[in-house]
Design an enzyme around this catalytic site. Sequence first.
Site, PDB file in Angstrom:
ATOM      1  N   HIS A  84      63.529  43.801  13.260  1.00 42.59           N
ATOM      2  CA  HIS A  84      62.303  43.976  12.479  1.00 42.59           C
ATOM      3  C   HIS A  84      61.746  42.656  11.942  1.00 42.59           C
ATOM      4  CE1 HIS A  84      64.993  44.116   8.822  1.00 42.59           C
ATOM      5  NE2 HIS A  84      63.952  43.514   8.283  1.00 42.59           N
ATOM      6  N   ASP A 114      68.509  47.375  15.241  1.00 41.84           N
ATOM      7  CA  ASP A 114      67.881  46.332  14.428  1.00 41.84           C
ATOM      8  C   ASP A 114      68.528  44.971  14.656  1.00 41.84           C
ATOM      9  OD1 ASP A 114      65.891  45.430  12.762  1.00 41.84           O
ATOM     10  OD2 ASP A 114      66.978  45.837  10.913  1.00 41.84           O
ATOM     11  N   SER A 191      66.983  39.613   5.405  1.00 38.30           N
ATOM     12  CA  SER A 191      67.172  40.333   6.665  1.00 38.30           C
ATOM     13  C   SER A 191      67.516  39.376   7.806  1.00 38.30           C
ATOM     14  CB  SER A 191      65.898  41.090   7.030  1.00 38.30           C
ATOM     15  OG  SER A 191      65.626  42.102   6.103  1.00 38.30           O
TER      16      SER A 191
END
Length: 339
Positions: A84, A114, A191
């Site tokens: 993402h 992911d 992230s």
Amino acid sequence: MLDIDPGSHSDVPSTPDNGAPRDEGSAALDAYSRVVTSVVDAAASAVVAITVSGRTDDSGRAQPGGGGSGFLFTPDGLILTNSHVVHRARQIEVATTAGQTFAADLIGEDPHTDVALLRVASAQPLPTLPLGSARTIRVGQLVIAIGNPLGFACTVTAGVVSALGRSLRSTGGRLIEDVIQTDAALNPGNSGGPLLDANGRVIGVNTAIIAGAQGICFATSIDTANQVVAELMRHGRVRRASLGIGAQNLSLPRRYVRWFDLPASTAVRVMEVAEGSPAARAGLESGDIVVAFEERAVDGIDALHRVLNADAIGRESVVDVLRRDRRLRLKVVPRELAP
């Protein structure tokens, strides 16, 4: 007044050489700090900040740029991050703590776990992080997260493994299995950064937080990431099988469970069969109830996704369905799921 010899009285705390009383709490904190600082000293140079631009949505409309974190795990420039973070980005730039900036190429990504794999080119070998395994970690174990939350480069947080074996729903609708839950604080920008154990080995890729909660953060297991990397290096994508159906979870009537001697009270109802699909060629119909695939019980869509892996592509398999008052065993040859 009595004279007391401190060296012979157990109630009097010993003192270090400088004469100051020893603080056992400080000594314990120092030990904890030494572990964290040694890991950070060894690992920080391999953690990178990622900036993306030229992002578009599914309809091709321009979207704001963004960024996140990642980490080098080979000296020739392979970087792990989250899907993402880099999804649909036309330009990806990577910056190291040493001040180097590289244009990065996207080798491949897997939104269903992911995980994304990047490569940068460097004339010199780059610092790397060793990859560990989440199979050896335990709940309560010390972990350290490094990343770039909210643009603050190389931010360090520490905590413990809160739980193992969690599942998260990916943007593609599938479950990400074997997720690590930790209370090491994560924020937007973390992230893709590494979750490290006390030996400085990567055990997870930081991926998600629960908005509004405190101390509930998640990382994709490095074991899952390793499997994805192997597929991305080999094929540029993660290969999965597809039957070509639209389906939904179904709670079975108790009489069905008893009559067909089923191991679960839930299954998958076929809502739509795509024309020319493997399911259509096998004779599946809308309204059929899928209860097993290759002798493995199917108690829901997530279970069906698990059995439709790369090994099932192009291989004749048997799918068990309930159709009105009959149990049918149909032969189907799954095809590769379109990326």
